[in-house]
Design a protein around this motif. Structure first.
Motif, PDB file in Angstrom:
ATOM      1  N   SER A 139       0.801  -1.374   0.051  1.00 43.54           N
ATOM      2  CA  SER A 139       0.122  -0.005  -0.123  1.00 43.54           C
ATOM      3  C   SER A 139       0.841   1.279   0.048  1.00 43.54           C
ATOM      4  CB  SER A 139      -0.846  -0.216   1.215  1.00 43.54           C
ATOM      5  OG  SER A 139      -2.028   0.822   0.676  1.00 43.54           O
ATOM      6  N   ARG A 140       0.570   2.277   0.923  1.00 39.35           N
ATOM      7  CA  ARG A 140       1.557   3.299   0.804  1.00 39.35           C
ATOM      8  C   ARG A 140       3.022   3.134   1.025  1.00 39.35           C
ATOM      9  NH1 ARG A 140      -1.335   5.826   5.766  1.00 39.35           N
ATOM     10  NH2 ARG A 140      -3.006   4.887   4.760  1.00 39.35           N
ATOM     11  N   LYS A 185       4.226   2.056  -2.506  1.00 38.98           N
ATOM     12  CA  LYS A 185       4.752   2.989  -3.105  1.00 38.98           C
ATOM     13  C   LYS A 185       6.090   3.460  -2.630  1.00 38.98           C
ATOM     14  CE  LYS A 185       0.105   5.148  -1.908  1.00 38.98           C
ATOM     15  NZ  LYS A 185      -0.937   4.820  -2.732  1.00 38.98           N
ATOM     16  N   GLU A 239      -8.292   5.699  -6.640  1.00 40.35           N
ATOM     17  CA  GLU A 239      -7.859   6.758  -6.037  1.00 40.35           C
ATOM     18  C   GLU A 239      -7.190   7.650  -7.216  1.00 40.35           C
ATOM     19  OE1 GLU A 239      -4.952   6.073  -3.188  1.00 40.35           O
ATOM     20  OE2 GLU A 239      -5.510   7.772  -1.873  1.00 40.35           O
ATOM     21  N   TRP A 263      -9.745   0.367  -5.537  1.00 42.78           N
ATOM     22  CA  TRP A 263      -9.294   1.804  -5.263  1.00 42.78           C
ATOM     23  C   TRP A 263      -7.910   2.030  -5.582  1.00 42.78           C
ATOM     24  CZ3 TRP A 263     -10.850   6.443  -3.726  1.00 42.78           C
ATOM     25  CH2 TRP A 263      -9.954   7.165  -2.884  1.00 42.78           C
TER      26      TRP A 263
HETATM   27  C1  GTR Z   1      -5.429   4.349   1.472  1.00 41.64           C
HETATM   28  C2  GTR Z   1      -4.609   5.402   0.476  1.00 41.64           C
HETATM   29  C3  GTR Z   1      -4.171   4.404  -0.341  1.00 41.64           C
HETATM   30  C4  GTR Z   1      -3.121   3.549   0.306  1.00 41.64           C
HETATM   31  C5  GTR Z   1      -3.787   3.155   1.445  1.00 41.64           C
HETATM   32  C6  GTR Z   1      -2.764   2.516   2.755  1.00 41.64           C
HETATM   33  O1  GTR Z   1      -6.302   5.256   2.275  1.00 41.64           O
HETATM   34  O2  GTR Z   1      -5.575   6.124  -0.200  1.00 41.64           O
HETATM   35  O3  GTR Z   1      -3.256   5.368  -1.311  1.00 41.64           O
HETATM   36  O4  GTR Z   1      -1.694   3.809   0.437  1.00 41.64           O
HETATM   37  O5  GTR Z   1      -4.375   3.874   2.501  1.00 41.64           O
HETATM   38  O6  GTR Z   1      -1.838   2.784   2.656  1.00 41.64           O
HETATM   39  O7  GTR Z   1      -3.103   1.225   3.311  1.00 41.64           O
END
Ligand code: GTR
Length: 428
Positions: free
Chosen positions: A268-269, A272, A306, A359
């Motif tokens: 997720s983040r 990235k 997103e 998402w």
């Molecule tokens: C969400 C965000 C995503 C993703 C996620 C996470 O809310 O919109 O970009 O990074 O969090 O990291 O769990």
């Protein structure tokens, strides 16, 4: 200054939590999930220098790679401040045990701190290595965790994090601090035994040790050492990625680990973040992005799930201050995320998506991996050569792995098995 009027941390944290835990339907009510409504777009060329001349050979790639890297630093993730590039962290091994996981593994805790700042931030690295590493260094996976090192495995010898934490739904975090109840809470995402049995070490660090994940105007974490970022300098993702490089500096010195065989992984983040870490630091042997979505593996121009605008609104501290200027004109971004994936070339890279994680735009991640593939072809390697997105649970790709598994936004054993198989093939 990143923010002229930073909100009080407590308020900022509450706001970002509301966004993080809001059900997808409410946070994403204005999001597009309809393929027919994906706008027409043209991706910025991968194998073409900024002056328009084509890139035809592997020898030309480092120069093109540098161009793309600079564009991402300038417009998206931010440059690392000079001081942070030079700093050497102080290493202290604070605990070492040799009878971890029923005697199958060793466990070590290492603290990385700033020599001139005894009161400054400390990065706590946990390293679990198979016993056989005592005879011969082993390959490793390195990844940041969301909730503290003690959440990845229930063994009570792992030190409970004392750092600021985001509250959780289960109440295991009280007043922004982890409690004993949170031990092992993220274990399903970190199949330590599977890694150890397959001959890999695992190194992990809490991302909040580097920069707590709320918009505090860059006062805390490592920003307290390096100061306020300028417009095109790093946001939180850039600083988390920098922390991964510092952890690798340590792993290169650890006799149990083969520092040339460290894969960086993130969800997720933090997926990235893993991609940006792999872009910044070519020492990473393999890069794994799990469900990284917008600002990760997914193409920004598709605006599916997103969007750039949405992510910059929800998380103003993740990217640099120039990125939001593209909120309403993503077509003007000089880069798109296929070029981020290409920055890993010719190294192996894995992109994992999940079916119920629209998402994060699984299809946008697949198309991105595919559009990145010509960078590998320069080296006579194959990226993702299939034409159609594969069915669920059927990974594809030669040097870029792509899969979409059934289920939700998460890291599962299915994902890890694919990443380990790929590491067996390309890194081990
Ligand atoms: C969400 C965000 C995503 C993703 C996620 C996470 O809310 O919109 O970009 O990074 O969090 O990291 O769990």
């Amino acid at each position: 200054m990143k923010n002229c009027c930073p909100p009080a941390p407590a308020i900022a944290a509450t706001v970002s939590l509301l966004l993080v835990f809001a059900p997808p339907s409410s946070r994403a009510q204005d999001a597009n999930y309809d393929e027919a409504r994906v706008p027409e777009y043209v991706l910025p060329p991968l194998l073409q220098f900024e002056d328009g001349t084509p890139v035809k050979t592997a020898e030309q790639w480092p120069k093109r790679r540098q161009e793309i890297f600079e564009l991402f630093a300038e417009n998206v993730y931010g440059h690392v401040p000079e001081k942070a590039k030079e700093v050497k962290l102080k290493i202290d091994v604070t605990q070492a045990v040799t009878d971890f996981l029923d005697d199958k593994a060793s466990m070590k805790e290492v603290s990385l701190s700033f020599p001139d700042r005894p009161d400054g931030p400390v990065l706590h690295l946990l390293v679990i290595a198979p016993k056989k590493a005592m005879g011969e260094p082993v390959p490793a996976f390195l990844g940041l965790n969301f909730r503290g090192n003690h959440t990845i495995h229930p063994d009570p010898r792992i030190t409970l994090s004392e750092s600021w934490m985001r509250p959780d739904k289960e109440g295991r975090v009280v007043d922004h601090r982890a409690t004993e109840k949170s031990r092992g809470a993220s274990a399903s995402r970190w199949p330590v035994e599977m890694l150890i049995d397959r001959g890999y070490a695992l190194a992990t660090m809490y991302y909040g040790d580097i920069d707590p994940d709320f918009d505090d105007g860059f006062e805390n974490g490592i920003h307290s050492v390096f100061g306020q970022p300028k417009e095109t300098e790093w946001g939180s993702i850039g600083s988390w990625a920098w922390g991964l490089g510092k952890a690798l500096d340590y792993l290169e010195l650890d006799a149990l680990i083969d520092g040339t065989k460290v894969s960086v992984i993130g969800h997720s983040r933090l997926g990235k973040t893993a991609l940006w870490a792999g872009a910044m630091d070519e020492r990473f042997a393999m890069v794994v992005s799990n469900d990284s979505g917008c600002g990760g593996a997914a193409l920004s121009r598709r605006q599916f799930g997103e969007t750039v605008k949405r992510i910059n609104t929800s998380f103003p501290h993740w990217f640099n201050d120039r990125f939001p200027s593209y909120d309403d004109r993503v077509g003007d971004l000089p880069v798109d995320q296929h070029q981020l994936i290409a920055l890993m070339a010719p190294r192996p890279v894995c992109i994992g998506s999940a079916e119920d994680d629209q998402w994060a735009d699984p299809r946008g991640e697949f198309l991105s991996a595919k559009a990145a593939s010509p960078a590998w072809e320069l080296f006579g390697k194959e990226g993702v050569e299939v034409e159609e997105m594969p069915p669920v649970n059927q990974p594809v790709g030669e040097t870029i792995s792509y899969h979409i598994r059934t289920g939700k936004h998460d890291v599962t054993d299915f994902d890890w098995k694919r990443y380990l198989d790929f590491a067996d093939r390309h890194v081990k």
